[in-house]
Design a protein around this motif. Sequence first.
Motif, PDB file in Angstrom:
ATOM      1  N   ASN A  59       0.715  -1.188   0.059  1.00 20.69           N
ATOM      2  CA  ASN A  59       0.020  -0.052   0.055  1.00 20.69           C
ATOM      3  C   ASN A  59       1.032   1.260   0.196  1.00 20.69           C
ATOM      4  N   LEU A  60       1.022   1.977  -1.223  1.00 22.19           N
ATOM      5  CA  LEU A  60       1.837   3.064  -1.271  1.00 22.19           C
ATOM      6  C   LEU A  60       1.300   4.356  -0.248  1.00 22.19           C
ATOM      7  N   ASN A  61       0.226   4.292  -0.038  1.00 20.58           N
ATOM      8  CA  ASN A  61      -0.301   5.226   0.883  1.00 20.58           C
ATOM      9  C   ASN A  61       0.316   5.154   2.405  1.00 20.58           C
ATOM     10  N   ASP A  62       0.933   3.961   2.781  1.00 21.12           N
ATOM     11  CA  ASP A  62       1.608   3.768   4.050  1.00 21.12           C
ATOM     12  C   ASP A  62       3.166   4.266   3.796  1.00 21.12           C
ATOM     13  N   LEU A  63       3.452   4.917   2.732  1.00 21.09           N
ATOM     14  CA  LEU A  63       4.998   5.442   2.288  1.00 21.09           C
ATOM     15  C   LEU A  63       4.973   6.882   2.668  1.00 21.09           C
ATOM     16  N   SER A  64       6.199   7.393   2.959  1.00 16.55           N
ATOM     17  CA  SER A  64       6.059   8.970   3.020  1.00 16.55           C
ATOM     18  C   SER A  64       6.390   9.564   1.542  1.00 16.55           C
ATOM     19  N   ASN A  65       6.196  10.601   1.266  1.00 16.92           N
ATOM     20  CA  ASN A  65       6.519  11.161   0.076  1.00 16.92           C
ATOM     21  C   ASN A  65       7.978  10.891  -0.325  1.00 16.92           C
ATOM     22  N   ILE A  66       8.794  11.218   0.224  1.00 18.07           N
ATOM     23  CA  ILE A  66      10.149  10.767  -0.157  1.00 18.07           C
ATOM     24  C   ILE A  66      10.488   9.217  -0.503  1.00 18.07           C
ATOM     25  N   ASP A  67       9.666   8.394   0.258  1.00 16.01           N
ATOM     26  CA  ASP A  67       9.586   6.979  -0.127  1.00 16.01           C
ATOM     27  C   ASP A  67       9.274   6.742  -1.627  1.00 16.01           C
ATOM     28  N   LEU A  68       8.109   7.349  -1.751  1.00 17.83           N
ATOM     29  CA  LEU A  68       7.569   7.287  -3.275  1.00 17.83           C
ATOM     30  C   LEU A  68       8.405   7.870  -4.362  1.00 17.83           C
TER      31      LEU A  68
END
Length: 212
Positions: free
Chosen positions: A168-177
Amino acid sequence: MNLSDVINNYASGVYSHMNWEDERVVFNFLHNNVGDVHLLEPMLRSEDFSSQYAACYIISETGQDANDLLHLINPLLGSANFAVRNIALECYRWHAKKTEEYFDALILLNDKEWVVRTTVSWVISEMNRFEIEGCIDFLNANNHSDVAMSLKRCLNINLSDVVNGVLNLNDLSNIDLIVLYGLLYTSEYDKFDYIDYFINTGREDWQWFKKF
Protein backbone atom coordinates in the motif's frame (compact mmCIF):
# COMPACT_ATOMS: atom_id res chain seq x y z
CA MET A 1 25.46 35.21 -35.20
CA ASN A 2 28.83 34.54 -33.60
CA LEU A 3 29.21 31.63 -31.16
CA SER A 4 31.64 33.42 -28.86
CA ASP A 5 29.42 36.51 -28.72
CA VAL A 6 26.36 34.41 -27.89
CA ILE A 7 28.15 32.68 -25.00
CA ASN A 8 29.45 35.99 -23.63
CA ASN A 9 26.06 37.66 -24.00
CA TYR A 10 24.37 34.81 -22.13
CA ALA A 11 26.96 34.96 -19.36
CA SER A 12 26.59 38.74 -18.98
CA GLY A 13 22.79 38.51 -18.78
CA VAL A 14 22.04 40.23 -22.09
CA TYR A 15 19.44 37.65 -23.05
CA SER A 16 17.62 37.53 -19.73
CA HIS A 17 15.43 40.46 -20.79
CA MET A 18 14.66 39.12 -24.26
CA ASN A 19 11.20 37.93 -25.16
CA TRP A 20 10.84 34.17 -25.30
CA GLU A 21 10.67 33.89 -29.08
CA ASP A 22 13.87 35.85 -29.69
CA GLU A 23 15.77 34.11 -26.93
CA ARG A 24 14.72 30.74 -28.36
CA VAL A 25 16.36 31.64 -31.69
CA VAL A 26 19.61 32.45 -29.89
CA PHE A 27 19.40 29.32 -27.77
CA ASN A 28 18.81 27.08 -30.79
CA PHE A 29 21.84 28.60 -32.50
CA LEU A 30 23.95 27.88 -29.43
CA HIS A 31 22.57 24.36 -29.03
CA ASN A 32 23.27 23.48 -32.66
CA ASN A 33 26.70 25.07 -32.94
CA VAL A 34 28.49 24.87 -29.61
CA GLY A 35 30.35 21.64 -30.41
CA ASP A 36 32.43 21.29 -27.24
CA VAL A 37 30.19 21.85 -24.21
CA HIS A 38 33.20 22.96 -22.19
CA LEU A 39 32.91 26.26 -24.04
CA LEU A 40 29.82 26.87 -21.88
CA GLU A 41 31.87 27.31 -18.69
CA PRO A 42 31.37 31.10 -18.62
CA MET A 43 27.63 30.55 -18.72
CA LEU A 44 27.78 28.16 -15.76
CA ARG A 45 29.85 30.67 -13.79
CA SER A 46 27.37 33.45 -14.56
CA GLU A 47 24.93 34.78 -11.96
CA ASP A 48 22.21 34.96 -14.61
CA PHE A 49 19.49 32.30 -14.41
CA SER A 50 18.89 32.23 -18.18
CA SER A 51 22.58 31.62 -18.77
CA GLN A 52 22.79 28.86 -16.17
CA TYR A 53 19.65 27.16 -17.44
CA ALA A 54 20.68 27.24 -21.10
CA ALA A 55 24.14 25.84 -20.35
CA CYS A 56 22.78 23.04 -18.15
CA TYR A 57 20.12 22.13 -20.69
CA ILE A 58 22.69 21.68 -23.45
CA ILE A 59 25.05 19.77 -21.15
CA SER A 60 22.23 17.48 -19.99
CA GLU A 61 21.53 16.52 -23.60
CA THR A 62 25.08 16.14 -24.88
CA GLY A 63 26.63 12.78 -25.62
CA GLN A 64 29.99 14.20 -24.62
CA ASP A 65 31.63 13.37 -21.31
CA ALA A 66 30.85 16.40 -19.17
CA ASN A 67 31.63 14.91 -15.75
CA ASP A 68 34.40 17.43 -15.23
CA LEU A 69 31.84 20.26 -15.39
CA LEU A 70 29.87 19.00 -12.38
CA HIS A 71 31.96 21.10 -9.98
CA LEU A 72 30.54 24.18 -11.74
CA ILE A 73 27.02 22.75 -11.85
CA ASN A 74 27.01 21.70 -8.20
CA PRO A 75 26.28 25.21 -6.81
CA LEU A 76 23.30 25.42 -9.15
CA LEU A 77 21.59 22.62 -7.21
CA GLY A 78 21.09 25.30 -4.56
CA SER A 79 19.83 27.96 -6.96
CA ALA A 80 16.96 30.21 -5.90
CA ASN A 81 15.41 29.40 -9.30
CA PHE A 82 13.67 26.03 -9.25
CA ALA A 83 14.03 25.57 -13.04
CA VAL A 84 17.80 25.91 -12.68
CA ARG A 85 17.86 23.41 -9.81
CA ASN A 86 15.80 21.04 -11.91
CA ILE A 87 17.96 21.19 -15.04
CA ALA A 88 21.12 20.92 -12.92
CA LEU A 89 19.73 17.61 -11.63
CA GLU A 90 19.42 16.41 -15.21
CA CYS A 91 23.14 17.04 -15.64
CA TYR A 92 23.79 14.84 -12.61
CA ARG A 93 21.50 12.20 -13.99
CA TRP A 94 23.60 11.81 -17.13
CA HIS A 95 27.09 12.79 -16.06
CA ALA A 96 27.65 11.76 -12.43
CA LYS A 97 30.00 8.78 -12.15
CA LYS A 98 31.07 8.52 -8.51
CA THR A 99 28.98 7.85 -5.41
CA GLU A 100 30.02 11.11 -3.76
CA GLU A 101 28.82 13.06 -6.79
CA TYR A 102 25.24 12.06 -6.03
CA PHE A 103 25.09 13.38 -2.46
CA ASP A 104 23.88 16.91 -3.16
CA ALA A 105 21.45 15.70 -5.81
CA LEU A 106 19.75 13.31 -3.38
CA ILE A 107 19.34 16.07 -0.78
CA LEU A 108 16.86 17.67 -3.18
CA LEU A 109 14.41 14.91 -2.28
CA ASN A 110 13.39 17.55 0.28
CA ASP A 111 13.09 20.37 -2.23
CA LYS A 112 10.04 22.61 -1.82
CA GLU A 113 9.08 22.23 -5.50
CA TRP A 114 7.42 18.98 -6.58
CA VAL A 115 8.93 19.08 -10.09
CA VAL A 116 12.43 19.12 -8.57
CA ARG A 117 11.61 16.32 -6.14
CA THR A 118 10.30 14.07 -8.89
CA THR A 119 13.35 14.75 -11.08
CA VAL A 120 15.46 13.24 -8.30
CA SER A 121 13.73 9.95 -9.10
CA TRP A 122 15.31 10.09 -12.57
CA VAL A 123 18.72 10.61 -10.96
CA ILE A 124 18.11 7.56 -8.75
CA SER A 125 17.14 5.59 -11.84
CA GLU A 126 20.71 5.97 -13.11
CA MET A 127 22.28 4.79 -9.84
CA ASN A 128 23.07 1.22 -8.90
CA ARG A 129 22.45 -0.31 -5.48
CA PHE A 130 26.09 0.08 -4.44
CA GLU A 131 26.01 3.82 -5.18
CA ILE A 132 22.75 4.32 -3.30
CA GLU A 133 24.03 2.42 -0.27
CA GLY A 134 27.22 4.49 -0.39
CA CYS A 135 25.21 7.68 0.00
CA ILE A 136 23.35 6.61 3.13
CA ASP A 137 26.17 7.13 5.66
CA PHE A 138 27.04 10.52 4.20
CA LEU A 139 23.43 11.69 4.37
CA ASN A 140 23.11 10.52 7.98
CA ALA A 141 26.30 12.36 8.91
CA ASN A 142 25.14 15.58 7.28
CA ASN A 143 21.74 16.00 8.92
CA HIS A 144 19.72 14.36 6.18
CA SER A 145 18.69 11.26 8.09
CA ASP A 146 15.16 11.36 6.65
CA VAL A 147 16.56 10.95 3.13
CA ALA A 148 19.00 8.27 4.31
CA MET A 149 16.25 6.32 6.06
CA SER A 150 14.04 6.48 2.99
CA LEU A 151 16.80 5.17 0.73
CA LYS A 152 17.50 2.31 3.13
CA ARG A 153 13.82 1.48 3.58
CA CYS A 154 13.10 1.44 -0.15
CA LEU A 155 16.11 -0.71 -0.97
CA ASN A 156 14.53 -3.38 1.21
CA ILE A 157 11.13 -3.23 -0.49
CA ASN A 158 10.29 -6.04 -2.88
CA LEU A 159 9.38 -4.22 -6.10
CA SER A 160 7.09 -7.06 -7.14
CA ASP A 161 4.93 -6.13 -4.14
CA VAL A 162 4.48 -2.70 -5.72
CA VAL A 163 3.57 -3.88 -9.19
CA ASN A 164 1.28 -6.62 -7.84
CA GLY A 165 -0.55 -4.17 -5.60
CA VAL A 166 0.50 -5.96 -2.40
CA LEU A 167 2.25 -2.90 -0.98
CA ASN A 168 0.00 0.00 0.00
CA LEU A 169 1.82 3.09 -1.25
CA ASN A 170 -0.30 5.29 1.00
CA ASP A 171 1.66 3.86 3.93
CA LEU A 172 4.87 5.40 2.58
CA SER A 173 6.21 8.93 2.91
CA ASN A 174 6.46 11.27 -0.05
CA ILE A 175 10.24 10.79 -0.15
CA ASP A 176 9.72 7.02 -0.13
CA LEU A 177 7.48 7.27 -3.18
CA ILE A 178 10.03 9.28 -5.15
CA VAL A 179 12.86 6.88 -4.27
CA LEU A 180 10.70 3.86 -5.06
CA TYR A 181 9.71 5.31 -8.42
CA GLY A 182 13.37 5.69 -9.36
CA LEU A 183 14.15 2.15 -8.22
CA LEU A 184 11.32 0.79 -10.36
CA TYR A 185 12.90 2.34 -13.40
CA THR A 186 16.19 0.55 -12.77
CA SER A 187 14.45 -2.80 -12.46
CA GLU A 188 12.93 -5.15 -15.00
CA TYR A 189 9.63 -3.31 -14.63
CA ASP A 190 8.51 -0.47 -16.88
CA LYS A 191 7.62 2.22 -14.39
CA PHE A 192 5.11 3.85 -16.72
CA ASP A 193 3.04 0.67 -16.58
CA TYR A 194 2.60 1.24 -12.84
CA ILE A 195 2.35 5.02 -12.62
CA ASP A 196 -1.35 4.75 -11.71
CA TYR A 197 -0.31 3.30 -8.34
CA PHE A 198 1.56 6.51 -7.60
CA ILE A 199 -1.13 8.80 -9.02
CA ASN A 200 -3.76 7.10 -6.88
CA THR A 201 -1.98 8.10 -3.69
CA GLY A 202 -3.28 11.61 -4.35
CA ARG A 203 0.14 13.12 -3.58
CA GLU A 204 0.94 16.36 -5.38
CA ASP A 205 4.16 15.05 -6.90
CA TRP A 206 2.33 12.59 -9.14
CA GLN A 207 -0.66 14.57 -10.32
CA TRP A 208 1.03 15.95 -13.43
CA PHE A 209 1.18 12.41 -14.87
CA LYS A 210 -2.61 12.49 -15.22
CA LYS A 211 -2.28 14.61 -18.36
CA PHE A 212 -0.53 11.82 -20.28
